[in-house]
Design a protein around this motif. Sequence first.
Motif, PDB file in Angstrom:
ATOM      1  N   ARG A  53      -8.265 -15.486 -18.745  1.00  0.00           N
ATOM      2  CA  ARG A  53      -9.328 -16.899 -18.962  1.00  0.00           C
ATOM      3  C   ARG A  53      -8.610 -17.300 -19.748  1.00  0.00           C
ATOM      4  O   ARG A  53     -10.098 -18.134 -20.295  1.00  0.00           O
ATOM      5  CB  ARG A  53     -11.356 -16.178 -19.109  1.00  0.00           C
ATOM      6  CG  ARG A  53     -11.295 -15.174 -17.529  1.00  0.00           C
ATOM      7  CD  ARG A  53     -12.462 -15.131 -17.771  1.00  0.00           C
ATOM      8  NE  ARG A  53     -13.407 -14.775 -19.157  1.00  0.00           N
ATOM      9  CZ  ARG A  53     -13.640 -13.075 -19.724  1.00  0.00           C
ATOM     10  NH1 ARG A  53     -13.423 -12.532 -18.887  1.00  0.00           N
ATOM     11  NH2 ARG A  53     -14.243 -12.736 -21.343  1.00  0.00           N
ATOM     12  N   ASP A  58     -16.398  -6.408 -13.607  1.00  0.00           N
ATOM     13  CA  ASP A  58     -18.547  -6.051 -13.984  1.00  0.00           C
ATOM     14  C   ASP A  58     -18.302  -5.324 -15.050  1.00  0.00           C
ATOM     15  O   ASP A  58     -19.598  -5.505 -15.726  1.00  0.00           O
ATOM     16  CB  ASP A  58     -19.467  -6.383 -12.309  1.00  0.00           C
ATOM     17  CG  ASP A  58     -19.455  -4.946 -12.108  1.00  0.00           C
ATOM     18  OD1 ASP A  58     -18.646  -3.531 -12.776  1.00  0.00           O
ATOM     19  OD2 ASP A  58     -20.680  -4.383 -11.421  1.00  0.00           O
ATOM     20  N   GLY A  59     -17.930  -4.266 -15.167  1.00  0.00           N
ATOM     21  CA  GLY A  59     -17.740  -3.922 -16.793  1.00  0.00           C
ATOM     22  C   GLY A  59     -18.776  -2.870 -16.429  1.00  0.00           C
ATOM     23  O   GLY A  59     -18.850  -1.939 -17.219  1.00  0.00           O
ATOM     24  N   ARG A  92     -16.148  -6.456 -24.990  1.00  0.00           N
ATOM     25  CA  ARG A  92     -17.033  -5.597 -25.850  1.00  0.00           C
ATOM     26  C   ARG A  92     -16.424  -3.941 -25.766  1.00  0.00           C
ATOM     27  O   ARG A  92     -17.360  -3.239 -27.211  1.00  0.00           O
ATOM     28  CB  ARG A  92     -18.461  -5.148 -25.087  1.00  0.00           C
ATOM     29  CG  ARG A  92     -19.593  -6.949 -25.103  1.00  0.00           C
ATOM     30  CD  ARG A  92     -20.640  -7.207 -24.881  1.00  0.00           C
ATOM     31  NE  ARG A  92     -21.472  -6.160 -25.126  1.00  0.00           N
ATOM     32  CZ  ARG A  92     -22.820  -5.976 -24.564  1.00  0.00           C
ATOM     33  NH1 ARG A  92     -22.722  -6.289 -23.288  1.00  0.00           N
ATOM     34  NH2 ARG A  92     -23.139  -4.794 -25.016  1.00  0.00           N
ATOM     35  N   SER A 111      -7.456  -9.764 -25.100  1.00  0.00           N
ATOM     36  CA  SER A 111      -8.675  -9.680 -24.521  1.00  0.00           C
ATOM     37  C   SER A 111      -8.635 -10.164 -23.110  1.00  0.00           C
ATOM     38  O   SER A 111      -7.533 -11.351 -23.107  1.00  0.00           O
ATOM     39  CB  SER A 111      -9.359  -9.836 -25.298  1.00  0.00           C
ATOM     40  OG  SER A 111      -9.131 -11.486 -25.797  1.00  0.00           O
ATOM     41  N   ASP A 112      -9.210 -10.238 -22.301  1.00  0.00           N
ATOM     42  CA  ASP A 112      -9.332 -11.380 -21.119  1.00  0.00           C
ATOM     43  C   ASP A 112      -9.450 -12.955 -22.044  1.00  0.00           C
ATOM     44  O   ASP A 112      -8.785 -13.538 -21.159  1.00  0.00           O
ATOM     45  CB  ASP A 112     -10.436 -10.895 -20.318  1.00  0.00           C
ATOM     46  CG  ASP A 112     -10.143 -10.039 -19.097  1.00  0.00           C
ATOM     47  OD1 ASP A 112      -8.942  -9.471 -19.705  1.00  0.00           O
ATOM     48  OD2 ASP A 112     -10.709 -10.142 -18.423  1.00  0.00           O
ATOM     49  N   ASP A 113     -10.150 -13.108 -22.709  1.00  0.00           N
ATOM     50  CA  ASP A 113     -10.838 -14.287 -23.407  1.00  0.00           C
ATOM     51  C   ASP A 113      -9.134 -15.054 -23.815  1.00  0.00           C
ATOM     52  O   ASP A 113      -9.524 -15.893 -24.844  1.00  0.00           O
ATOM     53  CB  ASP A 113     -12.228 -14.533 -24.188  1.00  0.00           C
ATOM     54  CG  ASP A 113     -11.921 -14.135 -25.597  1.00  0.00           C
ATOM     55  OD1 ASP A 113     -11.166 -13.131 -25.720  1.00  0.00           O
ATOM     56  OD2 ASP A 113     -12.765 -13.572 -25.940  1.00  0.00           O
ATOM     57  N   SER A 168     -12.023  -3.838 -21.835  1.00  0.00           N
ATOM     58  CA  SER A 168     -13.590  -4.572 -21.200  1.00  0.00           C
ATOM     59  C   SER A 168     -13.504  -5.742 -21.013  1.00  0.00           C
ATOM     60  O   SER A 168     -12.889  -6.523 -21.786  1.00  0.00           O
ATOM     61  CB  SER A 168     -14.734  -3.934 -21.047  1.00  0.00           C
ATOM     62  OG  SER A 168     -15.638  -4.759 -22.265  1.00  0.00           O
ATOM     63  N   ASP A 185     -15.468  -8.412 -20.906  1.00  0.00           N
ATOM     64  CA  ASP A 185     -16.585  -8.923 -21.558  1.00  0.00           C
ATOM     65  C   ASP A 185     -15.899  -8.525 -22.863  1.00  0.00           C
ATOM     66  O   ASP A 185     -16.691  -9.426 -23.803  1.00  0.00           O
ATOM     67  CB  ASP A 185     -18.101  -8.289 -21.264  1.00  0.00           C
ATOM     68  CG  ASP A 185     -18.150  -6.768 -21.756  1.00  0.00           C
ATOM     69  OD1 ASP A 185     -17.357  -6.228 -21.862  1.00  0.00           O
ATOM     70  OD2 ASP A 185     -19.328  -6.670 -21.414  1.00  0.00           O
TER      71      ASP A 185
END
Length: 681
Positions: free
Chosen positions: A133, A328-329, A279, A225-227, A275, A277
């Motif tokens: 992302r 969705d984790g 977290r 991480s996705d971000d 994950s 998100d």
Amino acid sequence: MTAIPELHAGTPFDDLDDYLALGRVSGLALSPDGRRLVVEQSTLAEESTKYITALWEIDPRGQVPARRLTRGRAGESTPTFTSDGDLLFTASRPAQGEDDPPDALWRLPADGGEATIVARRGGGITGVRAARRAPRFIVTTGVLGRSGEVADDERVRAERKDKKVSAILHSGFPIRHWDHDLGPDVPHLLSGSLDKLGEAADEPELSDLTPMPNSALREANYALSDDGSFVVTSWAVPGPAASIRNTLVRIDTETGARTTIADDDAAELSDPVISPDGRHVVFTRESHATAESAPRFTLHRYSFDTGSVADVAPGWDRWATSVAWLPDGSGLVVTADDHGRGPIFVISEGSDPTRVTTDDFSYTDLQVAPDGSTVFALRASYSAPPHPVRIDIRTGTVSLLEAPTELPELPGELTEVETVVADGATVRAWLAMPNGASAHAPVPLVLWVHGGPLGSWNTWAWRWNPWLLVARGYAVLLPDPALSTGYGQEFVERGWGKWGKAPFTDLMAITDAAVALPEIDDKRTAAMGGSFGGYMANWIAGHTNRFKAIVTHASLWALDQFAPTTDTAWYWQREMTPEMAVENSPHLYVADIVTPMLVIHGDKDFRVPIGDGLRLWFELLSESGLPADDDGHTDHRFLYFPDENHWILSPQNVKVWYQVVLAFLSEHVLEEEAALPEILG
């Protein structure tokens, strides 16, 4: 452009050249939007001395034929999608007048056009990860020079090349890994941003996230991480008695700030998966073995919110081999060895693992679709090489996708054999049978023991392929004895520290079950194996004369010699105490060996160093029950590869390997002379 040799009549396994020419699919990458799927396919180069890998696009719907994306002269690998759907890959593409540069990072636009270079370093680019992302990416490169700066790296690297200096000064352990020396450069983790790369821009600046890592990132595994804001990576730290162990650290991709998030002095922590998100991170915990107990592999979850660590699947008696998060984790999609297969499971919060696939295959390279309903994977077994598939997570339905190459026809069929041994354990095996085998025309049997020892004959191997023997009329038994994975911890413990006990008796029992079949000729049998399988071949040779021939590849011979000279000595010495070595070392039974043996070893094997092979060869000729005669004649043979490693990978050396093995089996099992390849001289 590579050329594929014309195939002959029959199956590709009837001719070694046809077999080597088969396309080999590996790797799998899914775009963030789930619309594009890319695999790697390796094909034999025109000169037939190496494989070249290209990237192919696969239709996730299974409706459109595969499309080749890259055609570099030296090939491309490690496909990774960026957040905007472009494709990153590594490749060595020399500029005019340049000789074989190290792999650089390239970018192929999603909307078409030519690939452009993104990043390059003198130590090469490996381990590409891209955020799903954000435009962030990370890579690994080797760095020379005490400062860790790019200018120092380039200066020292050029000087070593110009002056032909290869020396490496070590101050710790290990110094080698599998088939390559460690050093003198040190792995660094670099971070870059693709949003700083315009159509006409220079390569983006790479920031060094680990300016002074020492050896902490050697053989590291990590996730972004996705971000794109942080990395979680394994981080090696020194321990007592020249050991190392892996912790987990979090590294901020903007500042390089590093924080240890998990550290267990009784275990290795590895294979982090973050994950969606950001977290949580799931990782593998491998407990340190002792002389009495085997390692135990468990999945754990670290929470960044609370700093707590929890067992993801307490009580699950399987070892996860790969992990992916549901989008969705809410849970995990994992694979694990299980009774000669490698199925997919889903682990939801608070629930026991649920098996998704029910076929006889093993699955790897999991890619979960954005809506969480589908998993894309490579599927393989000893009935088919890796091929891309789509799996419905809810129903377990598996659909074949259009691959770059068709699955090859086999020269026989794969069946299953099992037996109950003296301690009540059930031992099973795959049995590859040639076409035409029957009670009226029984066929010879080859017992092939897998390596590891913590492993299973549960998926296709191009290097160790039974169908090349089956095509020549042999049945091949592929058993999972004690120490094999996929049967629970107790099954592993049955053989831990007792390699010559239950693993050996299991192999003899499953061989008894196979030769009891009317299609098998119990008077014509052989045994073979590589690595741990080679150890077992050596042990078998000293403890029974039931086989007509034994082939031992890259094998452990004298355990007291192997343990301190292998590349990861601290790991093996946890199990191989002096007492264990005395009780289980094949070299102590050399006088009892009366079966002709073919010894095979590569000089660049750092896992089982060549010294084991050399000592085995000398002691076979001088001390065995079948020694060389006074004129130096012997029934034993030694196939030596000066520039090969643990596996023997060069295509033409692989061809020689099989030619010599088949000739040796023919001479001693079939009692038929077979010509050796002229290329041996």
